[in-house]
Each structure stands twice: as structure tokens, then as C-alpha cells.
Design a protein around this motif. Structure first.
Motif, PDB file in Angstrom:
ATOM      1  N   GLY A  50       0.801  -1.219   0.000  1.00  0.00           N
ATOM      2  CA  GLY A  50       0.000   0.000   0.000  1.00  0.00           C
ATOM      3  C   GLY A  50       0.834   1.269   0.000  1.00  0.00           C
ATOM      4  O   GLY A  50       0.556   2.215  -0.746  1.00  0.00           O
ATOM      5  N   LEU A  51       1.872   1.303   0.824  1.00  0.00           N
ATOM      6  CA  LEU A  51       2.719   2.494   0.901  1.00  0.00           C
ATOM      7  C   LEU A  51       3.465   2.710  -0.421  1.00  0.00           C
ATOM      8  O   LEU A  51       3.576   3.840  -0.903  1.00  0.00           O
ATOM      9  N   GLU A  52       3.953   1.623  -1.017  1.00  0.00           N
ATOM     10  CA  GLU A  52       4.628   1.738  -2.316  1.00  0.00           C
ATOM     11  C   GLU A  52       3.675   2.290  -3.367  1.00  0.00           C
ATOM     12  O   GLU A  52       4.062   3.091  -4.230  1.00  0.00           O
ATOM     13  N   PHE A  53       2.427   1.871  -3.307  1.00  0.00           N
ATOM     14  CA  PHE A  53       1.428   2.360  -4.251  1.00  0.00           C
ATOM     15  C   PHE A  53       1.245   3.866  -4.098  1.00  0.00           C
ATOM     16  O   PHE A  53       1.246   4.611  -5.088  1.00  0.00           O
ATOM     17  N   ILE A  54       1.107   4.346  -2.869  1.00  0.00           N
ATOM     18  CA  ILE A  54       0.926   5.776  -2.618  1.00  0.00           C
ATOM     19  C   ILE A  54       2.138   6.557  -3.128  1.00  0.00           C
ATOM     20  O   ILE A  54       2.018   7.590  -3.793  1.00  0.00           O
TER      21      ILE A  54
ATOM     22  N   ALA B 176      -5.431  14.204  -5.535  1.00  0.00           N
ATOM     23  CA  ALA B 176      -6.822  13.863  -5.839  1.00  0.00           C
ATOM     24  C   ALA B 176      -7.325  12.770  -4.910  1.00  0.00           C
ATOM     25  O   ALA B 176      -8.470  12.816  -4.432  1.00  0.00           O
ATOM     26  N   LEU B 177      -6.473  11.774  -4.630  1.00  0.00           N
ATOM     27  CA  LEU B 177      -6.854  10.703  -3.720  1.00  0.00           C
ATOM     28  C   LEU B 177      -7.080  11.255  -2.308  1.00  0.00           C
ATOM     29  O   LEU B 177      -8.067  10.905  -1.643  1.00  0.00           O
ATOM     30  N   ALA B 178      -6.182  12.110  -1.865  1.00  0.00           N
ATOM     31  CA  ALA B 178      -6.303  12.692  -0.518  1.00  0.00           C
ATOM     32  C   ALA B 178      -7.569  13.538  -0.414  1.00  0.00           C
ATOM     33  O   ALA B 178      -8.282  13.483   0.601  1.00  0.00           O
TER      34      ALA B 178
ATOM     35  N   ASN C 293     -10.926  13.278   2.030  1.00  0.00           N
ATOM     36  CA  ASN C 293     -10.892  14.379   3.007  1.00  0.00           C
ATOM     37  C   ASN C 293      -9.676  14.275   3.919  1.00  0.00           C
ATOM     38  O   ASN C 293      -9.760  14.448   5.137  1.00  0.00           O
ATOM     39  N   MET C 294      -8.520  13.957   3.283  1.00  0.00           N
ATOM     40  CA  MET C 294      -7.275  13.785   4.032  1.00  0.00           C
ATOM     41  C   MET C 294      -6.165  14.596   3.365  1.00  0.00           C
ATOM     42  O   MET C 294      -5.057  14.113   3.148  1.00  0.00           O
ATOM     43  N   GLU C 295      -6.459  15.873   3.075  1.00  0.00           N
ATOM     44  CA  GLU C 295      -5.534  16.686   2.296  1.00  0.00           C
ATOM     45  C   GLU C 295      -4.149  16.807   2.926  1.00  0.00           C
ATOM     46  O   GLU C 295      -3.137  16.884   2.218  1.00  0.00           O
ATOM     47  N   ASP C 296      -4.051  16.822   4.218  1.00  0.00           N
ATOM     48  CA  ASP C 296      -2.754  17.005   4.880  1.00  0.00           C
ATOM     49  C   ASP C 296      -2.171  15.705   5.411  1.00  0.00           C
ATOM     50  O   ASP C 296      -1.211  15.724   6.211  1.00  0.00           O
ATOM     51  N   ALA C 297      -2.711  14.582   4.970  1.00  0.00           N
ATOM     52  CA  ALA C 297      -2.283  13.288   5.514  1.00  0.00           C
ATOM     53  C   ALA C 297      -0.914  12.886   4.962  1.00  0.00           C
ATOM     54  O   ALA C 297      -0.516  13.256   3.854  1.00  0.00           O
ATOM     55  N   SER C 298      -0.201  12.120   5.756  1.00  0.00           N
ATOM     56  CA  SER C 298       1.086  11.569   5.313  1.00  0.00           C
ATOM     57  C   SER C 298       0.849  10.400   4.364  1.00  0.00           C
ATOM     58  O   SER C 298      -0.265   9.878   4.253  1.00  0.00           O
TER      59      SER C 298
ATOM     60  N   GLU D 241       1.865   7.451   4.818  1.00  0.00           N
ATOM     61  CA  GLU D 241       1.517   6.290   5.638  1.00  0.00           C
ATOM     62  C   GLU D 241       0.034   6.292   5.977  1.00  0.00           C
ATOM     63  O   GLU D 241      -0.630   5.236   5.938  1.00  0.00           O
ATOM     64  N   ASP D 242      -0.501   7.474   6.295  1.00  0.00           N
ATOM     65  CA  ASP D 242      -1.921   7.563   6.634  1.00  0.00           C
ATOM     66  C   ASP D 242      -2.798   7.294   5.406  1.00  0.00           C
ATOM     67  O   ASP D 242      -3.839   6.640   5.517  1.00  0.00           O
ATOM     68  N   LEU D 243      -2.383   7.794   4.256  1.00  0.00           N
ATOM     69  CA  LEU D 243      -3.131   7.520   3.026  1.00  0.00           C
ATOM     70  C   LEU D 243      -3.118   6.029   2.709  1.00  0.00           C
ATOM     71  O   LEU D 243      -4.130   5.456   2.298  1.00  0.00           O
ATOM     72  N   ALA D 244      -1.967   5.399   2.913  1.00  0.00           N
ATOM     73  CA  ALA D 244      -1.868   3.959   2.659  1.00  0.00           C
ATOM     74  C   ALA D 244      -2.796   3.188   3.587  1.00  0.00           C
ATOM     75  O   ALA D 244      -3.454   2.216   3.169  1.00  0.00           O
ATOM     76  N   ALA D 245      -2.899   3.619   4.820  1.00  0.00           N
ATOM     77  CA  ALA D 245      -3.774   2.945   5.781  1.00  0.00           C
ATOM     78  C   ALA D 245      -5.245   3.141   5.443  1.00  0.00           C
ATOM     79  O   ALA D 245      -6.090   2.331   5.837  1.00  0.00           O
TER      80      ALA D 245
END
Length: 277
Positions: A136-140, A150-152, A156-161, A163-167
Motif C-alpha cells: 500500500g505504501l509503495e502504491f501511494i 486527488a486521492l487525498a 478528506n485527508m488533504e494534509d495526511a502523510s 503512511e496515513d493515506l496507505a492505511a
């Protein structure tokens, strides 16, 4: 004494049976609905590797067209065989008599503008979730800045890291892989082997039914055809592109009926190994 010319070296598939290497070039219409096998000399001659496509062709349309305005030769041939060309039964007899089926290597398909026709690999939700868990992290991190933003935003996770996006990834976020589509049916092999010159299996339900015509129980036998490798014919196949670029010159190989044969019992031999017995 050797000829003095050095030829290229190829690996020999471990455990490959001599019966398959020296097999007769044949197509077997299996007893299982929709299933076919081509022997190793066929895949080698047609240049079909595992995972590539094999397709069928026939001359039925041209035979039917000839019946619309039959020549004297056709009329005389039908009369000599006792077929009344003016009846549906007589026409069917002529069509059956003159029909020739062919096989060839599948051709890559395109849109009229030259773009590839893409197919989608079917991947289950469970497979996607397993991919996310592992990579997942490699994909992000592989996403462009625009796609990541666009994914973030969608989550609704515009400021996410990263790692958080992968989760936060779900199966819906993972697109199924695409591939360049080809005519015909994709081949597979029972052995874990690659390359050209293997016995290959594939599926085509409509052609299976057509080639089993005349049998009361189409699942009772394997119908065997010789593939006439020495009688190959050139054919102009349209790959979808507009104009002359859409004409691809290929070689097609006629089929000749050999026999109907009881399938090999599973408890005696792997049913996917077409015995040349």
C-alpha cells in the motif's frame, strides 16, 4: 562431422514428456464444454507462447455467398452429389461439405485511431486487499503529485502523510491492471513453463459447439483434428485500425478431422495431457 554453423541454444523444459515433444500437430476439442488443446508442434509452428492467444477462422461466409449466385461448377457438383441447391437441406449439405476451419495466432487489436484495445485483468476484492496490505505504501509513493492530491481530497485527508493515506486505502482505490487485447482466446499450460512450443489449453464455447456438430452427446468424446502445418494460407486480418494500417498479414492453418475418441480417464492419466495414442 558437424556442419560448421553455430545454431542458437534453447533451454529444455524439465520433465517435459517425449510424447509431447514429438506429438502430432493436432487440435483436440475436449469432452469438457468449451475446452480445447493444441499439441506442442502447433504452438511452436504458430509461434504461440503461454498466455498468448489462438483464434479460429472459417470460410462459411464465402461458401454461403457463393450459393447466392451459384456457378455452373457448383450446380454440377451439387447435382452429382444428389443435393437440390434450391432447398435449404441441399444448401446445408453443400455448406457442410465445403466448410474449412482454420486456426491462427491471435492478433493484437486496435481502435480506428490506432490506440490499443485494452482488456482488464479480473482481480478479486481479496486480492486487492492483500496487495494493499503488502504494498500500500509503495502504491501511494508511486502516484504523481496530482493523483496523490486527488486521492487525498476524495478521502478528506488533504494534509495526511503517505503512511496515513496507505492505511486508508480500500479495494475500490486499486484499479485492475489492463492489457492489450488480442483476437481469439488466451492460452494456458498445465505445467509451470513458459515460452513457445508447449502443449496449450484454451476455451471457446461457441466454436466448441460448432466443431462438435453431429454428435448426440458432445461431452462424450474428444474430437481430434490434424492441423495441416504444411498447408498454411496467407490471410489479411483486420486489426481495427483505419485504412491500410488495419490490414495485418497472417498465416492460417486448416484443420482436418481425424477421429472422435473417448477421453482418457483421470485416474489413469492427467486429462490435460493429450495422449498421442
Amino acid at each position: 562431422m558437424k556442419l560448421g554453423i553455430k545454431f542458437g541454444i534453447n533451454a529444455v523444459v524439465a520433465g517435459q514428456k517425449t510424447a509431447l515433444v514429438n506429438a502430432t500437430p493436432q487440435l483436440i476439442v475436449k469432452s469438457t464444454p468449451g475446452q480445447f488443446t493444441i499439441t506442442s508442434p502447433v504452438s511452436k509452428a504458430l509461434g504461440i507462447a503461454v498466455g498468448e492467444n489462438v483464434m479460429f477462422l472459417n470460410n462459411i461466409n464465402e461458401v454461403e455467398r457463393a450459393l447466392q449466385n451459384p456457378s455452373d461448377a457448383i450446380m454440377n457438383y451439387c447435382n452429382a452429389n444428389g443435393w437440390d441447391i434450391n432447398t435449404r437441406q441441399g444448401q446445408d449439405e453443400f455448406i457442410k461439405d465445403q466448410t474449412i476451419w482454420y486456426i491462427a495466432k491471435g492478433v493484437l487489436l486496435y481502435k480506428s485511431n490506432g490506440e490499443p484495445v485494452l482488456g482488464t485483468v479480473r482481480i478479486t476484492k481479496e486480492d486487492k486487499l492483500a496487495y494493499i496490505a503488502e504494498k500500500g505504501l509503495e502504491f501511494i509513493q508511486s502516484l504523481s503529485d496530482e493523483d496523490k492530491a486527488a486521492l487525498a481530497a476524495a478521502k478528506n485527508m488533504e494534509d495526511a502523510s503517505d503512511e496515513d493515506l496507505a492505511a486508508a486505502l480500500t479495494a475500490d482505490d486499486i484499479a485492475s491492471p489492463t492489457f492489450h487485447s488480442a483476437s481469439g482466446s488466451k492460452t494456458s499450460a498445465t505445467a509451470k513453463a513458459t515460452g513457445v512450443g508447449l502443449q496449450l489449453n484454451f476455451t471457446d464455447s461457441s466454436v466448441w459447439d460448432a466443431l462438435k456438430t453431429g454428435l448426440d452427446d458432445k461431452t462424450s468424446v474428444n474430437r481430434v483434428f490434424d492441423v495441416k502445418l504444411d498447408e498454411a494460407e496467407p490471410f489479411d486480418y483486420r486489426n481495427g485500425k483505419a485504412g491500410d494500417d488495419g490490414i495485418e498479414k497472417i498465416m492460417v492453418y486448416p484443420l482436418s478431422f481425424v477421429e472422435d475418441k473417448a477421453p482418457i480417464s483421470r485416474n489413469k492419466k492427467d486429462s490435460d495431457e493429450v495422449a498421442e495414442d
